[in-house]
Design an enzyme around this catalytic site. Structure first.
Site, PDB file in Angstrom:
ATOM      1  N   ASP A  13      48.639  98.252  49.044  1.00 15.29           N
ATOM      2  CA  ASP A  13      47.195  98.513  48.926  1.00 15.29           C
ATOM      3  C   ASP A  13      46.986  99.373  47.684  1.00 15.29           C
ATOM      4  O   ASP A  13      47.652 100.396  47.500  1.00 15.29           O
ATOM      5  CB  ASP A  13      46.722  99.249  50.196  1.00 15.29           C
ATOM      6  CG  ASP A  13      45.207  99.388  50.262  1.00 15.29           C
ATOM      7  OD1 ASP A  13      44.625  99.020  51.294  1.00 15.29           O
ATOM      8  OD2 ASP A  13      44.610  99.887  49.282  1.00 15.29           O
ATOM      9  N   ASP A 108      42.047  94.256  47.638  1.00 15.48           N
ATOM     10  CA  ASP A 108      43.084  95.083  47.014  1.00 15.48           C
ATOM     11  C   ASP A 108      44.324  95.277  47.873  1.00 15.48           C
ATOM     12  O   ASP A 108      45.099  96.187  47.647  1.00 15.48           O
ATOM     13  CB  ASP A 108      42.510  96.439  46.585  1.00 15.48           C
ATOM     14  CG  ASP A 108      42.436  97.426  47.728  1.00 15.48           C
ATOM     15  OD1 ASP A 108      42.244  96.990  48.895  1.00 15.48           O
ATOM     16  OD2 ASP A 108      42.576  98.633  47.471  1.00 15.48           O
ATOM     17  N   GLU A 109      44.532  94.415  48.856  1.00 14.40           N
ATOM     18  CA  GLU A 109      45.726  94.588  49.682  1.00 14.40           C
ATOM     19  C   GLU A 109      46.328  93.245  50.059  1.00 14.40           C
ATOM     20  O   GLU A 109      45.621  92.237  50.138  1.00 14.40           O
ATOM     21  CB  GLU A 109      45.414  95.393  50.952  1.00 14.40           C
ATOM     22  CG  GLU A 109      44.470  94.704  51.859  1.00 14.40           C
ATOM     23  CD  GLU A 109      44.192  95.460  53.160  1.00 14.40           C
ATOM     24  OE1 GLU A 109      45.137  95.888  53.832  1.00 14.40           O
ATOM     25  OE2 GLU A 109      43.010  95.568  53.492  1.00 14.40           O
TER      26      GLU A 109
END
Ligand code: TTP
Ligand code: MG
Length: 392
Positions: A13, A108-109
């Site tokens: 992340d 974002d992960e």
């Protein structure tokens, strides 16, 4: 020999994603409190902020007025979603160089299956270090990485030492890792379940573990109780890949003019819930999780989810939960650009996740892009770029 069959799942992340991109693009912002979201003086909230800003207690979804009160000297920026989506794609493609099995989980992960890479690349710690370094070198961003025997442990491990964390939890360390954690760290523990756990004097995973499966199911339903029981023991899925079949059914409305009137939002939600229910019934699917999506006028997007006692595809039920989520969202009265409702986590479908079997080359890239499309769709890139052009 058992070691050969054990799985290693990695979760990555990006730290303070939107704010970190801004700091990367504008070196003079580095080391300073940066708040991305609405601008002070406007109605709206924080999408995210740099870790320097978090020292002032600023957090995602906090009203921008409150953020400004806490740190008037911070750098306040409007989000630039096109840029973040492009960087997100770079992150996912870079991860594809580490392992062919990458599953983006949000902008974002991602989950990455790194099982069996030890011989090629090194220990899980070395793979984690290499991954962080590669993302930093190729994309320019810091990330936090967690590695464990399944998705739950990997995700909790990546959250454990944010920012710039690297935490590896071996199977024999899982229980010691989980036990001291607050139960609110577990998946699916929203305010309602949390309240229920508090009433039972359960605050930590260790305390949760002293309750039998029957006790937990009595209080949290058959599925909810089982989920808590399993998580307390570190039992979770270790599958990573594209999901077979539909993951969710959702409908959303974008307003020409930002909507603030709760009654009109209520009517929209009711209509959207009916569409979702209709599609679900046609597909023979019932969802256990209802998701409300709200996008504010600055394009920041927030979701609220609730797990319901019994999987449903009934319009009224979906609407009722979604409306309740809206009322409790903290966004009542805010101008809303888009509102949406969805259901997921099928209760009556035997369809299982379809692991994609380490495809290589072009095929692998195509699969990655297909997954990325889902991420983009979730964040509504088309609408975002059109909207930004209109506004700027
Ligand atoms: P997160 O990964 O939850 O947050 P983050 O990357 O900013 O910070 P960290 O991971 O270090 O805790 O979310 C990724 C991005 O998604 C975030 O930068 C901004 C955006 N976002 C929203 O638009 N709405 C939200 O409610 C949240 C939590 C994030
Ligand atoms: Mg992040």
């Amino acid at each position: 020999m058992a070691e050969l069959h054990s799985k290693w799942i990695m979760h990555l992340d990006i730290d303070a994603f939107f704010a970190s991109v801004e700091q990367y693009d504008q070196p003079e912002y580095r080391g300073k409190p940066v708040v991305v979201g609405a601008l002070p003086g406007n109605r709206g909230v924080v999408a995210t902020c740099s870790y320097e800003a978090r020292k002032y207690g600023i957090r995602s979804a906090m009203p921008i007025s409150e953020a400004y009160r806490r740190c008037p000297d911070a750098i306040y920026l409007r989000p630039n979603m096109d840029r973040y989506v492009a960087i997100s794609q770079q992150v996912m493609i870079t991860l594809g160089d580490i392992s062919p099995v990458v599953e983006p989980a949000s902008i974002d992960e991602a989950y990455i299956d790194i099982s069996g890479l030890e011989r090629l690349t090194g220990t899980p710690e070395e793979i984690g270090r290499l991954t962080k370094l590669t993302i930093l070198e190729k994309v320019g961003l810091n990330s936090s990485v967690g590695i464990g025997p399944n998705r739950l442990i990997a995700k909790l491990a990546s959250e454990h030492q944010k920012p710039d964390g690297l935490v590896v939890i071996r199977p024999d360390q899982v229980q010691d890792f989980l036990d001291p954690m607050p139960v609110s760290n577990l998946r699916g523990v929203g305010p309602k379940t949390h309240g229920g756990l508090q009433q039972l004097d359960i605050y930590t995973v260790e305390q949760l573990r002293t309750h039998s499966l029957e006790q937990l199911q009595k209080h949290f339903g058959s599925k909810g109780g089982q989920h808590l029981y399993d998580q307390a023991r570190g039992i979770a899925s270790d599958r990573v890949g594209t999901q077979g079949g539909r993951q969710s059914i959702s409908k959303e409305t974008t307003f020409n003019q930002d909507e603030t009137d709760p009654q009109r939002l209520r009517e929209h939600l009711r209509a959207l819930a009916s569409e979702v229910g209709y599609i679900a019934r046609r597909k023979g699917l019932k969802g256990k999780v209802v998701t409300l999506k709200i996008r504010l006028e600055d394009f920041t997007t927030f979701t609220r989810q609730r797990t319901i006692d019994e999987a449903s595809n009934v319009d009224g039920k979906i609407f009722g939960v979604a409306w309740n989520l809206y009322q409790q969202s903290g966004f009542t009265g805010y101008p809303v650009r888009l509102i949406g409702v969805g259901i997921s986590e099928w209760g009556e479908s035997s369809r299982q996740d379809d692991l994609f079997d380490t495809p290589d080359g072009k095929e692998r890239e195509e699969k990655l892009y297909t997954i990325l499309d889902d991420v983009v769709e979730k964040f509504g890139k088309g609408k975002i770029s059109m909207g930004l052009k209109k506004k700027d």
